[in-house]
Design a protein around this motif. Structure first.
Motif, PDB file in Angstrom:
ATOM      1  N   GLY A  90      -3.004   4.213  -6.805  1.00 29.75           N
ATOM      2  CA  GLY A  90      -4.145   4.798  -6.120  1.00 29.75           C
ATOM      3  C   GLY A  90      -3.936   4.972  -4.624  1.00 29.75           C
ATOM      4  O   GLY A  90      -4.845   5.416  -3.913  1.00 29.75           O
ATOM      5  N   SER A  91      -2.739   4.647  -4.128  1.00 33.84           N
ATOM      6  CA  SER A  91      -2.463   4.781  -2.696  1.00 33.84           C
ATOM      7  C   SER A  91      -2.607   6.224  -2.243  1.00 33.84           C
ATOM      8  O   SER A  91      -2.079   7.150  -2.865  1.00 33.84           O
ATOM      9  CB  SER A  91      -1.039   4.293  -2.392  1.00 33.84           C
ATOM     10  OG  SER A  91      -0.638   4.689  -1.096  1.00 33.84           O
ATOM     11  N   GLY A  92      -3.301   6.413  -1.136  1.00 39.23           N
ATOM     12  CA  GLY A  92      -3.440   7.753  -0.568  1.00 39.23           C
ATOM     13  C   GLY A  92      -2.194   8.224   0.144  1.00 39.23           C
ATOM     14  O   GLY A  92      -2.084   9.398   0.502  1.00 39.23           O
ATOM     15  N   ALA A  93      -1.232   7.312   0.362  1.00 32.54           N
ATOM     16  CA  ALA A  93       0.001   7.689   1.041  1.00 32.54           C
ATOM     17  C   ALA A  93       1.057   8.210   0.077  1.00 32.54           C
ATOM     18  O   ALA A  93       2.021   8.848   0.503  1.00 32.54           O
ATOM     19  CB  ALA A  93       0.561   6.500   1.818  1.00 32.54           C
ATOM     20  N   ALA A  94       0.891   7.933  -1.218  1.00 31.67           N
ATOM     21  CA  ALA A  94       1.888   8.340  -2.200  1.00 31.67           C
ATOM     22  C   ALA A  94       1.669   9.790  -2.625  1.00 31.67           C
ATOM     23  O   ALA A  94       0.541  10.255  -2.741  1.00 31.67           O
ATOM     24  CB  ALA A  94       1.830   7.421  -3.419  1.00 31.67           C
TER      25      ALA A  94
END
Length: 260
Positions: free
Chosen positions: A193-197
């Protein structure tokens, strides 16, 4: 930087974009001034120190917390670090952890601010659709590895979603084989759920989402250097590196989220 988490994503994007431009421009100007008065014997150490400073500041600005598993083994010569590629911010992670030089896509060299900075610190640029560019990049990597430098590479060639490691391009392994460099596999996993991935999106959409994302955790697993037989072939090294990186990605996923 903790105050950024209190801002709404649109405002966070603007603040981070401005911060990135100011950070990169300021540090590269200071580095250039220092480099001009540094003797040749100390230029590599100076470059590594400044790129690590930039990378650390970048990761802090974007709220990326990096957790390292495994020790960085000593190396008496050149080192080729190979990892999976799951976010644009991977570049900061590699430079903070390993220093050295990045191998990057050719069009990055023409970008405002970041292109100048990348050229200034000795990035190796490659257009994978151009055979001449690929051959030139292999020559540059060979020269760096022969000189005892660290070269960081994403052999998948571009950014992908998920934990499945895509096939590796072979060129860098030719360079490593011909110079006797150490090949160090690394696996990277972002918290689910990381927004950076990266997800299945355009590059600009990825950058925008990453700039507005809340803080994220990243697990980085460092493997053991790959043994290189005197009779080894580049495709054998490529396949061994691919298998090692896939195993390390699976380990990083467990470290990051507690499950495979």
């Amino acid at each position: 930087m903790a105050l950024l988490t209190l801002l709404p994503p649109p405002v966070r994007r603007v603040v981070r974009a401005a911060g990135f431009a100011g950070l990169t421009s300021g540090l590269i100007a200071a580095y250039a001034a220092r480099d001009a008065i540094t003797d040749d014997a100390n230029k590599d150490a100076l470059r590594d120190a400044w790129t690590k400073r930039w990378a650390t500041s970048l990761l802090r600005l974007f709220g990326v917390s990096v957790e390292i598993y495994g020790a960085l083994p000593p190396s008496a010569g050149g080192r080729l670090v190979v990892a999976n590629h799951r976010s644009t911010i991977d570049i900061g992670i590699m430079l903070q952890t390993f220093g050295g030089h990045m191998v990057s896509r050719e069009d990055l060299s023409a970008w405002p601010i970041v292109g100048h900075a990348a050229r200034r610190v000795g990035t190796v640029f490659v257009d994978r659709d151009d055979a001449a560019s690929g051959a030139n990049a292999i020559r540059e990597m060979r020269q760096l590895l022969k000189a005892g430098q660290t070269v960081n590479l994403f052999p998948e060639g571009t950014t992908f979603e998920g934990d499945v490691v895509r096939p590796f391009h072979p060129g860098a392994f030719v360079a490593a084989l011909r110079t006797g460099a150490t090949i160090l596999p690394v696996g990277v996993a972002y918290a689910r759920g990381s927004g950076a991935a990266f997800v299945n999106e355009s590059f600009l959409a990825h950058l925008s989402r990453m700039a507005g994302a809340p803080p994220t955790r990243v697990a980085v697993c460092i493997g053991a250097p790959l043994p290189i037989s005197p009779r080894a072939r580049s495709h054998e090294l490529r396949d061994a590196a691919h298998a090692a990186v896939q195993e390390l990605v699976s380990d990083a996923r467990v470290r990051c989220d507690g499950s495979g």
